[in-house]
Design a protein around this motif. Sequence first.
Motif, PDB file in Angstrom:
ATOM      1  N   GLY A 184       0.790  -1.225   0.000  1.00 24.29           N
ATOM      2  CA  GLY A 184       0.000   0.000   0.000  1.00 24.29           C
ATOM      3  C   GLY A 184       0.823   1.275   0.000  1.00 24.29           C
ATOM      4  O   GLY A 184       0.690   2.111   0.907  1.00 24.29           O
ATOM      5  N   PRO A 185       1.654   1.485  -1.029  1.00 24.33           N
ATOM      6  CA  PRO A 185       2.529   2.661  -1.035  1.00 24.33           C
ATOM      7  C   PRO A 185       1.787   3.936  -1.425  1.00 24.33           C
ATOM      8  O   PRO A 185       0.736   3.901  -2.064  1.00 24.33           O
ATOM      9  CB  PRO A 185       3.566   2.311  -2.104  1.00 24.33           C
ATOM     10  CG  PRO A 185       2.794   1.481  -3.089  1.00 24.33           C
ATOM     11  CD  PRO A 185       1.841   0.665  -2.248  1.00 24.33           C
ATOM     12  N   ALA A 186       2.389   5.067  -1.055  1.00 23.79           N
ATOM     13  CA  ALA A 186       1.889   6.349  -1.549  1.00 23.79           C
ATOM     14  C   ALA A 186       2.314   6.562  -2.985  1.00 23.79           C
ATOM     15  O   ALA A 186       1.630   7.237  -3.764  1.00 23.79           O
ATOM     16  CB  ALA A 186       2.424   7.486  -0.672  1.00 23.79           C
ATOM     17  N   VAL A 187       3.477   5.982  -3.354  1.00 24.80           N
ATOM     18  CA  VAL A 187       4.010   6.142  -4.703  1.00 24.80           C
ATOM     19  C   VAL A 187       4.912   4.950  -5.016  1.00 24.80           C
ATOM     20  O   VAL A 187       5.498   4.345  -4.108  1.00 24.80           O
ATOM     21  CB  VAL A 187       4.790   7.474  -4.830  1.00 24.80           C
ATOM     22  CG1 VAL A 187       6.063   7.441  -3.996  1.00 24.80           C
ATOM     23  CG2 VAL A 187       5.119   7.811  -6.279  1.00 24.80           C
ATOM     24  N   VAL A 188       4.994   4.622  -6.301  1.00 24.90           N
ATOM     25  CA  VAL A 188       5.912   3.596  -6.785  1.00 24.90           C
ATOM     26  C   VAL A 188       7.043   4.297  -7.527  1.00 24.90           C
ATOM     27  O   VAL A 188       6.798   5.121  -8.413  1.00 24.90           O
ATOM     28  CB  VAL A 188       5.204   2.599  -7.723  1.00 24.90           C
ATOM     29  CG1 VAL A 188       6.216   1.623  -8.334  1.00 24.90           C
ATOM     30  CG2 VAL A 188       4.112   1.844  -6.978  1.00 24.90           C
ATOM     31  N   TYR A 215       7.953  12.788  -5.217  1.00 24.27           N
ATOM     32  CA  TYR A 215       6.951  11.794  -4.806  1.00 24.27           C
ATOM     33  C   TYR A 215       5.645  12.480  -4.408  1.00 24.27           C
ATOM     34  O   TYR A 215       4.551  12.013  -4.747  1.00 24.27           O
ATOM     35  CB  TYR A 215       7.456  10.987  -3.611  1.00 24.27           C
ATOM     36  CG  TYR A 215       8.652  10.102  -3.852  1.00 24.27           C
ATOM     37  CD1 TYR A 215       9.009   9.661  -5.124  1.00 24.27           C
ATOM     38  CD2 TYR A 215       9.440   9.683  -2.773  1.00 24.27           C
ATOM     39  CE1 TYR A 215      10.114   8.845  -5.312  1.00 24.27           C
ATOM     40  CE2 TYR A 215      10.539   8.870  -2.952  1.00 24.27           C
ATOM     41  CZ  TYR A 215      10.872   8.448  -4.219  1.00 24.27           C
ATOM     42  OH  TYR A 215      11.965   7.637  -4.400  1.00 24.27           O
ATOM     43  N   GLU A 216       5.758  13.567  -3.646  1.00 23.13           N
ATOM     44  CA  GLU A 216       4.560  14.273  -3.181  1.00 23.13           C
ATOM     45  C   GLU A 216       3.777  14.842  -4.357  1.00 23.13           C
ATOM     46  O   GLU A 216       2.538  14.833  -4.359  1.00 23.13           O
ATOM     47  CB  GLU A 216       4.963  15.371  -2.199  1.00 23.13           C
ATOM     48  CG  GLU A 216       5.439  14.824  -0.860  1.00 23.13           C
ATOM     49  CD  GLU A 216       6.186  15.840  -0.024  1.00 23.13           C
ATOM     50  OE1 GLU A 216       6.336  16.998  -0.482  1.00 23.13           O
ATOM     51  OE2 GLU A 216       6.635  15.471   1.090  1.00 23.13           O
ATOM     52  N   ARG A 217       4.484  15.324  -5.370  1.00 20.26           N
ATOM     53  CA  ARG A 217       3.807  15.813  -6.572  1.00 20.26           C
ATOM     54  C   ARG A 217       3.013  14.693  -7.239  1.00 20.26           C
ATOM     55  O   ARG A 217       1.842  14.872  -7.617  1.00 20.26           O
ATOM     56  CB  ARG A 217       4.826  16.378  -7.566  1.00 20.26           C
ATOM     57  CG  ARG A 217       5.471  17.685  -7.161  1.00 20.26           C
ATOM     58  CD  ARG A 217       6.528  18.102  -8.196  1.00 20.26           C
ATOM     59  NE  ARG A 217       5.936  18.251  -9.522  1.00 20.26           N
ATOM     60  CZ  ARG A 217       6.652  18.435 -10.641  1.00 20.26           C
ATOM     61  NH1 ARG A 217       7.986  18.459 -10.579  1.00 20.26           N
ATOM     62  NH2 ARG A 217       6.052  18.559 -11.807  1.00 20.26           N
ATOM     63  N   ALA A 218       3.643  13.531  -7.385  1.00 21.34           N
ATOM     64  CA  ALA A 218       2.961  12.393  -8.028  1.00 21.34           C
ATOM     65  C   ALA A 218       1.788  11.913  -7.188  1.00 21.34           C
ATOM     66  O   ALA A 218       0.723  11.591  -7.718  1.00 21.34           O
ATOM     67  CB  ALA A 218       3.964  11.268  -8.258  1.00 21.34           C
ATOM     68  N   ALA A 219       1.978  11.869  -5.873  1.00 23.79           N
ATOM     69  CA  ALA A 219       0.910  11.398  -4.983  1.00 23.79           C
ATOM     70  C   ALA A 219      -0.303  12.331  -5.023  1.00 23.79           C
ATOM     71  O   ALA A 219      -1.439  11.895  -4.804  1.00 23.79           O
ATOM     72  CB  ALA A 219       1.436  11.278  -3.556  1.00 23.79           C
ATOM     73  N   ARG A 220      -0.066  13.619  -5.328  1.00 19.20           N
ATOM     74  CA  ARG A 220      -1.176  14.576  -5.453  1.00 19.20           C
ATOM     75  C   ARG A 220      -1.870  14.476  -6.797  1.00 19.20           C
ATOM     76  O   ARG A 220      -2.850  15.189  -7.064  1.00 19.20           O
ATOM     77  CB  ARG A 220      -0.657  16.000  -5.275  1.00 19.20           C
ATOM     78  CG  ARG A 220      -0.212  16.363  -3.875  1.00 19.20           C
ATOM     79  CD  ARG A 220      -0.063  17.872  -3.726  1.00 19.20           C
ATOM     80  NE  ARG A 220       0.905  18.433  -4.644  1.00 19.20           N
ATOM     81  CZ  ARG A 220       2.184  18.658  -4.335  1.00 19.20           C
ATOM     82  NH1 ARG A 220       2.640  18.327  -3.126  1.00 19.20           N
ATOM     83  NH2 ARG A 220       3.012  19.183  -5.226  1.00 19.20           N
TER      84      ARG A 220
END
Length: 333
Positions: free
Chosen positions: A81-85, A323-328
Motif C-alpha cells: 500500500g505505497p503512496a508512490v511507486v 513523490y509528493e507531486r505524483a501522490a497529489r
Amino acid sequence: MKIAMIIPPFRYGADPSQWITVPPQGYGGIQWVAATLIDGLLETGCEVLLLGAPGSPPRSGLTVSTAIERDEIRTAIDSFGPAVVHDHSNLAALPLDGQWPVVSTHHLNGVPASLENGVYVSAAQRLKAGSETAPVIRLPVNPERCLFQEEKDDYLLFMGRVSAHKGAYEAAVFAHAANLPLKVAGPAWEPEYLDRMLADYPHTVDYIGEVGGHFRTELIAHAKAILVLSQTSGSPFGGRWAEPGATVVSEAAASGTPVIASNNGCLPEIVPSVGTILPSAPKITATTAKAAMDALPTAHEVLKAAVDQWGHLKIAQEYLTVYERAARGERWT
C-alpha cells in the motif's frame, strides 16, 4: 511516506538462484543508486518496499520482496500500500495498470518507454530523452558507504564496464602517457576489446575483473584519480552514447579521489567541481596528461563538493518533493 521501489531484476553470475542485490555484489550501477537513495529515505523516516532484488539485506524500515514476475510484483505492491511507486526499470518490471502514482528514474540513453512522470539524472540525459521540464535529480552518494583516503597510491583507476563506450582503452592511453599504472575493474563482456587493450599496454594495464565489497571501496579510495573517459561511439546499445549519470564520479569524490573525464554526456555538468575535463580533440600526450593531473583538486575539496551536491539526504529530500507531486496526482513529461 511509503515507497515501493522497483529495480530491474538481473541474475548474478552463473548461479540461476542468485540475483544482483541492493547494494550489488559487484558491478551494478542502478543497484548502487537504489541502495544510496534508500539510505536517505530511511533516514528521513520513510518505509520502503524493494522489488526486483531478492536476497538484498533487509534493515529497519526496508522490506525486501522476493517478487520477480509482474503479477507477483503487483500483489506485493498491493499488500504494501505505497503512496508512490518509484520505478528504476524503465517500465520493464512495472505492472502497467495505472493503479498507483508512479515516478520513473531513467538510467539509460535515448527516449524512455514513457515520458510521463520521468526523472533524469542529468540535463544531458533529459535532452536526449526529448523532455524540457521534467526534474533532474543527481545520483546520490552516502559517504558512510565510501572510504575516505587523503594519501593516495601511485595508480590510476578505471571502474566500470570494459567497453568502447565507457572509454577503458582511452583510460589506458592516458595512464601510459602519465607514466602511471592503471587498474581496470569491471566486467569484460567484449573479450576482443579487453584483449586489444592488454596487448597494446601490457606494462600499464592491470585487469582485476569485477570487484565488490571492501576491495572495491579500497580501490576507489587509494587511487590517485579515477578515469571516466566515456566515448560517443562503441555502445552495444546502438546509437551515440552520452554518459547519463556516472555513479562512479560521486563515489570517487566521496572517497577523496578526483576525477579525470571526457566531455561526454553528463560529465561536463558534474566533474568540474571534483576533477578535470579533458579537451575533446587533442591526442592524449605526456603534456596533456600532466596538465590534467596537475589541475586536480585535493581529497578534502572533492569530498566536500560530493557531499554538498549529491549527499544521500539531500537527494532523498529532492525525491520526496517529486513523490509528493505524483501522490497529489500531478503529471509531467
